[in-house]
Design an enzyme around this catalytic site. Structure first.
Site, PDB file in Angstrom:
ATOM      1  N   ASP A 119      -8.142  -6.498  39.002  1.00 14.72           N
ATOM      2  CA  ASP A 119      -9.435  -7.148  39.248  1.00 14.72           C
ATOM      3  C   ASP A 119     -10.598  -6.265  38.790  1.00 14.72           C
ATOM      4  O   ASP A 119     -11.518  -5.971  39.566  1.00 14.72           O
ATOM      5  CB  ASP A 119      -9.628  -7.478  40.736  1.00 14.72           C
ATOM      6  CG  ASP A 119      -8.525  -8.337  41.305  1.00 14.72           C
ATOM      7  OD1 ASP A 119      -7.996  -9.189  40.569  1.00 14.72           O
ATOM      8  OD2 ASP A 119      -8.188  -8.148  42.486  1.00 14.72           O
ATOM      9  N   GLU A 156      -9.015 -18.475  41.862  1.00 14.35           N
ATOM     10  CA  GLU A 156      -9.704 -17.353  42.518  1.00 14.35           C
ATOM     11  C   GLU A 156     -10.389 -16.520  41.447  1.00 14.35           C
ATOM     12  O   GLU A 156     -10.386 -16.849  40.266  1.00 14.35           O
ATOM     13  CB  GLU A 156      -8.716 -16.514  43.332  1.00 14.35           C
ATOM     14  CG  GLU A 156      -7.565 -15.948  42.522  1.00 14.35           C
ATOM     15  CD  GLU A 156      -6.524 -15.229  43.382  1.00 14.35           C
ATOM     16  OE1 GLU A 156      -6.616 -15.257  44.619  1.00 14.35           O
ATOM     17  OE2 GLU A 156      -5.609 -14.620  42.790  1.00 14.35           O
TER      18      GLU A 156
END
Ligand SMILES: *[C@@H]1O[C@H](CO)[C@@H](O)[C@H](O)[C@H]1NC(C)=O
Ligand SMILES: *[C@@H]1O[C@H](CO)[C@@H](O)[C@H](O)[C@H]1NC(C)=O
Ligand SMILES: *[C@@H]1O[C@H](CO)[C@@H](O)[C@H](O)[C@H]1NC(C)=O
Ligand SMILES: *[C@@H]1O[C@H](CO)[C@@H](O)[C@H](O)[C@H]1NC(C)=O
Ligand SMILES: *[C@@H]1O[C@H](CO)[C@@H](O)[C@H](O)[C@H]1NC(C)=O
Ligand SMILES: *[C@@H]1O[C@H](CO)[C@@H](O)[C@H](O)[C@H]1NC(C)=O
Length: 371
Positions: free
Chosen positions: A68, A244
Site C-alpha cells: 500500500d 478498497e
C-alpha cells in the site's frame, strides 16, 4: 471476471476511438491501448532489500518492499515512500528510476505507536496516505484487524517527513456497527486525502469491502469530517464487494477514482484465488470529486463499473495499493505494489515490490505505459 470486463471495455473503446477526431494514441495501429495486452511491465526500483525479515509481519518492509505505498515529494527534493506495517515505514530516494534512485529506509512515522493503536491493542497501522497541504505533510493511516469493520483512520503531521518529526493527532473517523449511518455500514480504512484543485475543498475518501468506497468532506483543519456530507463513490454489488484502497487524482478537467479490486494478500501458491479475483487496479472518472464516476462503458462505479487499468500479467501478480505522483518530471506516474513472481516465486506478502509506470491519457481515459 477480470477478463470479461476487459473485453467489454475493449469493444466500447474501439467505437469511441473510431468516432474520435483526436490524434492517434501512441501505440501501434493494431494494438488496443485499453486491452490487457497493452499493460506494461513495471519500472524496476533499486534500494534496500530486507529479505532477512521477510516473513515477519512488522519488519522487512520499506526500501523496495512495500505494501500500500504512498509517495510524496519532500521539502528536500527527494521522494518519500510510506508503507503499511512497521509503524508506517519511511523510505527515501532521489529519483524513482533504478539507475539514479535508491530507496533507503529511514525509520517510522508512529515510532511510539499512536493513541489509536494503543487503545485498540493493534501494533500495525495500514495504508498510509501522505500529502502536502501548505507547509505541512498529513499522513492519514488506518488501524483495524483483518476481516473487521471496527476501524479508525488516524492522522499524524510533520513539516519534514523525517522520523521523529511527526505529531500524532489520533482518530479522525471511526466505523463500527454501533455508530451512526453510514459509519455503521462502512469500514474506515484505506484513507485518501484529496484537496480539490478548483475549489480547495478537502475530502477524505475511504473504505474497504463493507459498502466499498465512501467520501466525507473534511473540516478546513483536516482533522475531522463534516457530518452529513457522506457520499458513496464506488460499490461492487457482487459479493464479497472487494473494493478498497481508493485514490483520487485530477488531470485535464477530470477527477479520477482509482481503486484496488479483489484479494490483496496472503496468497498461497498452492491455492491461489480464482483468476481475476486477486488484486487489480481499476479506475473511473467524473467531472466532480464527489461523482458520479463512470467507466468507458458509462457504467457507474456504484453499480460495479470501473475498468482494469493494470492487473496480473507476465511476472506481475495482484498489483494494487496504488497512488498517483503528479508531475514527476512533467509526467503523471501511477505507483503500486505487486508480487514479482521472479523475485518472489512463493508470493510472500513481505517481498511485494514497489512498481511504477507513466500514465497516458487517451480521450481523458488513463492508460499505463513503460516509457
Ligand atoms: C487478457 O484478456 C483476454 C481476453 O479477454 C484473456 O483471454 C486473457 O486471459 C487475458 N490475459 C490476462 C493476462 O489477464
Ligand atoms: C519464510 O517462510 C518460508 C516458509 O515457511 C521459509 O521457507 C523461508 O525460509 C522463510 N524465510 C525467512 C527469511 O525466514
Ligand atoms: C503507546 O504505547 C507505547 C508503549 O506503551 C508508549 O511508549 C507510547 O507513548 C504510547 N503512545 C501514545 C500516543 O499514547
Ligand atoms: C445503520 O444505521 C441506520 C440508521 O440509524 C440504520 O437504519 C441501519 O439499520 C444501520 N445498519 C446496520 C447494518 O446496522
Ligand atoms: C496452502 O494451500 C495448500 C493447499 O490447499 C494447503 O495444504 C496449505 O496448508 C496452505 N498453506 C497455508 C500457509 O495456508
Ligand atoms: C532481494 O535480495 C534477494 C537476496 O539477495 C535476491 O534474491 C532478490 O532478487 C532481491 N530482490 C530484488 C528485487 O532485487
Amino acid at each position: 471476471m477480470a477478463s470479461l470486463r476487459a473485453s467489454g471495455v475493449t469493444a466500447a473503446i474501439f467505437s469511441l476511438l473510431a468516432c474520435s477526431t483526436v490524434a492517434a494514441p501512441p501505440y501501434g495501429h493494431n494494438s488496443n491501448p485499453f486491452s490487457n495486452a497493452s499493460w506494461p511491465l513495471p519500472r524496476m526500483v533499486r534500494g534496500q532489500n530486507d529479505t532477512a525479515n521477510a516473513n515477519s509481519t512488522t519488519q522487512g518492509w520499506g526500501g523496495i518492499h512495500l505494501h500500500d505505498p504512498s509517495l510524496v515529494l519532500g521539502p528536500d527534493g527527494h521522494y518519500y515512500s510510506f508503507s503499511t506495517h512497521g509503524l508506517t515505514v519511511i523510505s527515501r530516494a532521489s529519483e524513482m528510476g533504478s539507475i539514479e534512485g535508491y530507496w533507503e529506509i529511514l525509520g517510522s512515522v508512529l515510532e511510539a505507536g499512536s493513541s489509536v493503536i494503543n487503545s485498540t491493542g493493534s501494533t500495525d497501522p495500514w495504508a498510509p496516505d501522505v500529502h502536502r497541504v501548505g507547509d505541512t505533510y498529513y499522513d492519514y493511516y488506518a488501524v483495524s484487524q483483518f476481516g473487521s469493520q471496527i476501524s479508525s483512520v488516524g492522522l499524524a503531521t510533520s513539516k519534514t517527513l523525517l522520523p521523529g518529526s511527526w505529531t500524532d493527532h489520533g482518530a479522525v473517523i471511526s466505523s463500527s456497527p454501533d455508530v451512526s449511518y453510514p459509519l455503521n455500514i462502512t469500514n474506515t480504512i484505506d484513507p485518501n486525502l484529496f484537496v480539490d484543485p478548483k475549489t480547495h475543498t478537502p475530502f477524505l475518501n475511504y473504505g474497504s469491502f463493507w459498502a466499498d468506497i465512501y467520501q466525507f468532506q473534511l473540516n478546513p483543519d483536516l482533522m475531522a469530517v463534516r457530518q452529513d456530507t457522506a457520499v458513496q463513490l464506488s460499490f461492487d454489488p457482487v459479493l464479497p464487494q472487494a473494493e478498497e484502497g481508493a485514490y483520487m487524482s485530477y488531470a485535464g478537467g477530470w477527477y479520477y477514482l482509482w481503486y484496488s479490486h479483489g484479494l490483496c494478500c496472503g496468497y498461497n501458491i498452492s491455492a491461489l484465488p480464482t483468476p481475476g479475483t486477486e488484486y487489480s487496479i481499476r479506475v473511473g472518472r467524473s467531472r466532480s470529486p464527489s461523482g458520479p464516476f463512470v467507466d468507458m462503458n458509462g457504467v457507474d462505479l456504484t453499480a460495479g463499473g470501473g475498468y482494469i487499468v493494470f492487473g496480473s500479467h507476465d511476472y506481475v501478480y495482484g498489483p494494487g495499493g496504488q497512488g498517483v505522483l503528479s508531475n514527476y518530471h512533467g509526467r503523471d506516474v501511477l505507483y503500486y505494489h505487486y508480487v514479482n513472481t521472479i523475485v518472489d516465486p512463493l508470493y510472500y506478502d513481505n517481498l511485494k515490490l514497489l512498481g511504477w509506470n507513466y500514465i497516458n491519457y487517451i480521450d481523458g481515459w488513463p492508460v499505463l505505459s513503460y516509457n
